[in-house]
Design a protein around this motif. Structure first.
Motif, PDB file in Angstrom:
ATOM      1  N   UNK A  92       0.816  -1.212   0.000  1.00 19.90           N
ATOM      2  CA  UNK A  92       0.000   0.000   0.000  1.00 19.90           C
ATOM      3  C   UNK A  92       0.855   1.270   0.000  1.00 19.90           C
ATOM      4  N   UNK A  93       0.633   2.132  -0.991  1.00 18.46           N
ATOM      5  CA  UNK A  93       1.270   3.438  -1.037  1.00 18.46           C
ATOM      6  C   UNK A  93       2.764   3.433  -1.268  1.00 18.46           C
ATOM      7  N   UNK A  94       3.290   2.440  -1.980  1.00 21.25           N
ATOM      8  CA  UNK A  94       4.729   2.314  -2.205  1.00 21.25           C
ATOM      9  C   UNK A  94       5.081   2.617  -3.656  1.00 21.25           C
ATOM     10  N   UNK A  95       6.199   3.303  -3.873  1.00 26.14           N
ATOM     11  CA  UNK A  95       6.641   3.604  -5.234  1.00 26.14           C
ATOM     12  C   UNK A  95       8.152   3.777  -5.263  1.00 26.14           C
ATOM     13  N   UNK A 111      17.999  17.243 -12.781  1.00 23.43           N
ATOM     14  CA  UNK A 111      17.568  15.970 -12.225  1.00 23.43           C
ATOM     15  C   UNK A 111      16.906  16.139 -10.877  1.00 23.43           C
ATOM     16  N   UNK A 112      17.502  16.975 -10.026  1.00 20.40           N
ATOM     17  CA  UNK A 112      16.928  17.240  -8.703  1.00 20.40           C
ATOM     18  C   UNK A 112      15.565  17.899  -8.835  1.00 20.40           C
ATOM     19  N   UNK A 113      15.459  18.863  -9.720  1.00 22.32           N
ATOM     20  CA  UNK A 113      14.201  19.589  -9.893  1.00 22.32           C
ATOM     21  C   UNK A 113      13.102  18.669 -10.436  1.00 22.32           C
ATOM     22  N   UNK A 114      13.455  17.830 -11.388  1.00 22.99           N
ATOM     23  CA  UNK A 114      12.463  16.915 -11.953  1.00 22.99           C
ATOM     24  C   UNK A 114      12.045  15.861 -10.941  1.00 22.99           C
ATOM     25  N   UNK A 115      13.006  15.284 -10.230  1.00 21.79           N
ATOM     26  CA  UNK A 115      12.677  14.266  -9.236  1.00 21.79           C
ATOM     27  C   UNK A 115      11.865  14.857  -8.094  1.00 21.79           C
ATOM     28  N   UNK A 116      12.174  16.078  -7.709  1.00 18.10           N
ATOM     29  CA  UNK A 116      11.418  16.762  -6.658  1.00 18.10           C
ATOM     30  C   UNK A 116       9.961  16.936  -7.081  1.00 18.10           C
ATOM     31  N   UNK A 117       9.762  17.268  -8.343  1.00 17.92           N
ATOM     32  CA  UNK A 117       8.399  17.420  -8.855  1.00 17.92           C
ATOM     33  C   UNK A 117       7.648  16.092  -8.835  1.00 17.92           C
ATOM     34  N   UNK A 118       8.346  15.005  -9.131  1.00 16.14           N
ATOM     35  CA  UNK A 118       7.702  13.698  -9.115  1.00 16.14           C
ATOM     36  C   UNK A 118       7.402  13.244  -7.685  1.00 16.14           C
ATOM     37  N   UNK A 119       8.259  13.600  -6.730  1.00 11.53           N
ATOM     38  CA  UNK A 119       7.927  13.321  -5.335  1.00 11.53           C
ATOM     39  C   UNK A 119       6.668  14.083  -4.934  1.00 11.53           C
ATOM     40  N   UNK A 120       6.563  15.323  -5.364  1.00  9.03           N
ATOM     41  CA  UNK A 120       5.344  16.098  -5.090  1.00  9.03           C
ATOM     42  C   UNK A 120       4.127  15.433  -5.721  1.00  9.03           C
ATOM     43  N   UNK A 131       8.300   6.612  -0.949  1.00  8.46           N
ATOM     44  CA  UNK A 131       8.945   6.557  -2.260  1.00  8.46           C
ATOM     45  C   UNK A 131      10.423   6.270  -2.045  1.00  8.46           C
ATOM     46  N   UNK A 132      10.932   5.312  -2.790  1.00  7.40           N
ATOM     47  CA  UNK A 132      12.333   4.935  -2.660  1.00  7.40           C
ATOM     48  C   UNK A 132      13.074   5.112  -3.971  1.00  7.40           C
ATOM     49  N   UNK A 133      14.395   5.080  -3.889  1.00  8.84           N
ATOM     50  CA  UNK A 133      15.264   5.081  -5.066  1.00  8.84           C
ATOM     51  C   UNK A 133      16.315   4.008  -4.837  1.00  8.84           C
ATOM     52  N   UNK A 134      16.578   3.194  -5.854  1.00 11.79           N
ATOM     53  CA  UNK A 134      17.569   2.121  -5.767  1.00 11.79           C
ATOM     54  C   UNK A 134      18.682   2.396  -6.777  1.00 11.79           C
ATOM     55  N   UNK A 135      19.921   2.351  -6.328  1.00 12.59           N
ATOM     56  CA  UNK A 135      21.016   2.694  -7.226  1.00 12.59           C
ATOM     57  C   UNK A 135      22.292   1.952  -6.888  1.00 12.59           C
ATOM     58  N   UNK A 136      23.141   1.870  -7.866  1.00 13.15           N
ATOM     59  CA  UNK A 136      24.466   1.295  -7.703  1.00 13.15           C
ATOM     60  C   UNK A 136      25.272   2.188  -6.765  1.00 13.15           C
ATOM     61  N   UNK A 137      26.007   1.569  -5.847  1.00  9.07           N
ATOM     62  CA  UNK A 137      26.810   2.330  -4.893  1.00  9.07           C
ATOM     63  C   UNK A 137      27.820   3.243  -5.584  1.00  9.07           C
ATOM     64  N   UNK A 138      28.246   2.880  -6.784  1.00  4.91           N
ATOM     65  CA  UNK A 138      29.228   3.690  -7.497  1.00  4.91           C
ATOM     66  C   UNK A 138      28.601   4.873  -8.225  1.00  4.91           C
ATOM     67  N   UNK A 139      27.281   4.958  -8.222  1.00  5.08           N
ATOM     68  CA  UNK A 139      26.582   6.058  -8.889  1.00  5.08           C
ATOM     69  C   UNK A 139      26.507   7.249  -7.921  1.00  5.08           C
ATOM     70  N   UNK A 176       9.358   9.250   3.432  1.00  6.09           N
ATOM     71  CA  UNK A 176       7.947   9.032   3.737  1.00  6.09           C
ATOM     72  C   UNK A 176       7.145  10.294   3.475  1.00  6.09           C
ATOM     73  N   UNK A 177       5.860  10.115   3.238  1.00  6.05           N
ATOM     74  CA  UNK A 177       4.972  11.260   3.027  1.00  6.05           C
ATOM     75  C   UNK A 177       5.003  12.198   4.221  1.00  6.05           C
TER      76      UNK A 177
END
Length: 198
Positions: A92-95, A111-120, A131-139, A176-177
């Motif tokens: 429930x409520x996960x993205x 990238x920050x501005x676009x991602x911030x808008x999508x979080x909104x 909402x989570x983000x998954x990434x390679x440690x080297x990124x 979290x929201x």
């Protein structure tokens, strides 16, 4: 799930649905090994780019597993700069949020501005809880972007993926929201965004 109203505009950007006119620009950066470095699979062929743009252009967001995939362009200068996506996860409520930018658009805060808008979008319009983000440690660039958004590092999975001939350690960032609403996400982002849903 509420209907997603597009385009979304921020101070400098327009986030909109993909269209056929984005194909050449999309392929131009997705065909680069540097872009593919932290993405599953090799650099995309033109046919693969065509398939992906078609899928992005016709996205639906109705059930778990669906994606919102938005083209990023500058408000004063139309033209594809990259994409930002939001995936509806099980529970429930996960993205999950993700982003890819063309080389010329990197290092400018897009990238920050676009991602911030999508979080909104996720928290304010879609009523998501986490909402989570998954990434390679080297990124390192994406890790810094997560921190600017106020996302916290929740997990480090050592050698989680094997791709491109090597093991990769996965980092999981999340917010979290409730944290978003009390301003935790905005506290590290120097320029508050004025986001408009049209």
């Amino acid at each position: 799930m509420p209907e997603i109203r597009l385009p979304i505009t921020t101070e400098r950007l327009v986030l909109r649905r993909f269209n056929g006119g984005d194909l050449d620009a999309f392929h131009a950066y997705h065909s680069l090994p540097d872009t593919a470095r932290f993405l599953p699979g090799p650099a995309k062929t033109y046919t693969q780019s065509m398939e992906r743009v078609g899928r992005y252009a016709n996205f639906v967001f109705e059930k778990e597993g669906d994606w919102v995939a938005l083209a990023i362009e500058a408000a004063e200068r139309p033209g594809l700069l990259g994409e930002v996506v939001l995936k509806w996860l099980p529970g429930e409520g996960q993205a999950e949020v993700g982003w890819t930018l063309a080389p010329a658009a990197r290092g400018k805060g897009y990238g920050t501005e676009a991602a911030d808008a999508v979080l909104s979008l996720g928290f304010e319009e879609l009523g998501l809880h986490r909402i989570e983000a998954r990434l390679d440690e080297l990124n390192h660039a994406s890790a810094a972007l997560c921190s600017r958004l106020g996302m916290r590092l929740e997990a480090r999975h050592i050698d989680k993926w094997r791709y491109k001939g090597q093991w990769a350690t996965e980092l999981v960032y999340a917010i979290l929201a409730a944290e978003w609403r009390i301003g935790a996400a905005r506290s590290r982002y120097a320029r508050p965004l004025r986001i408009r849903f049209q």
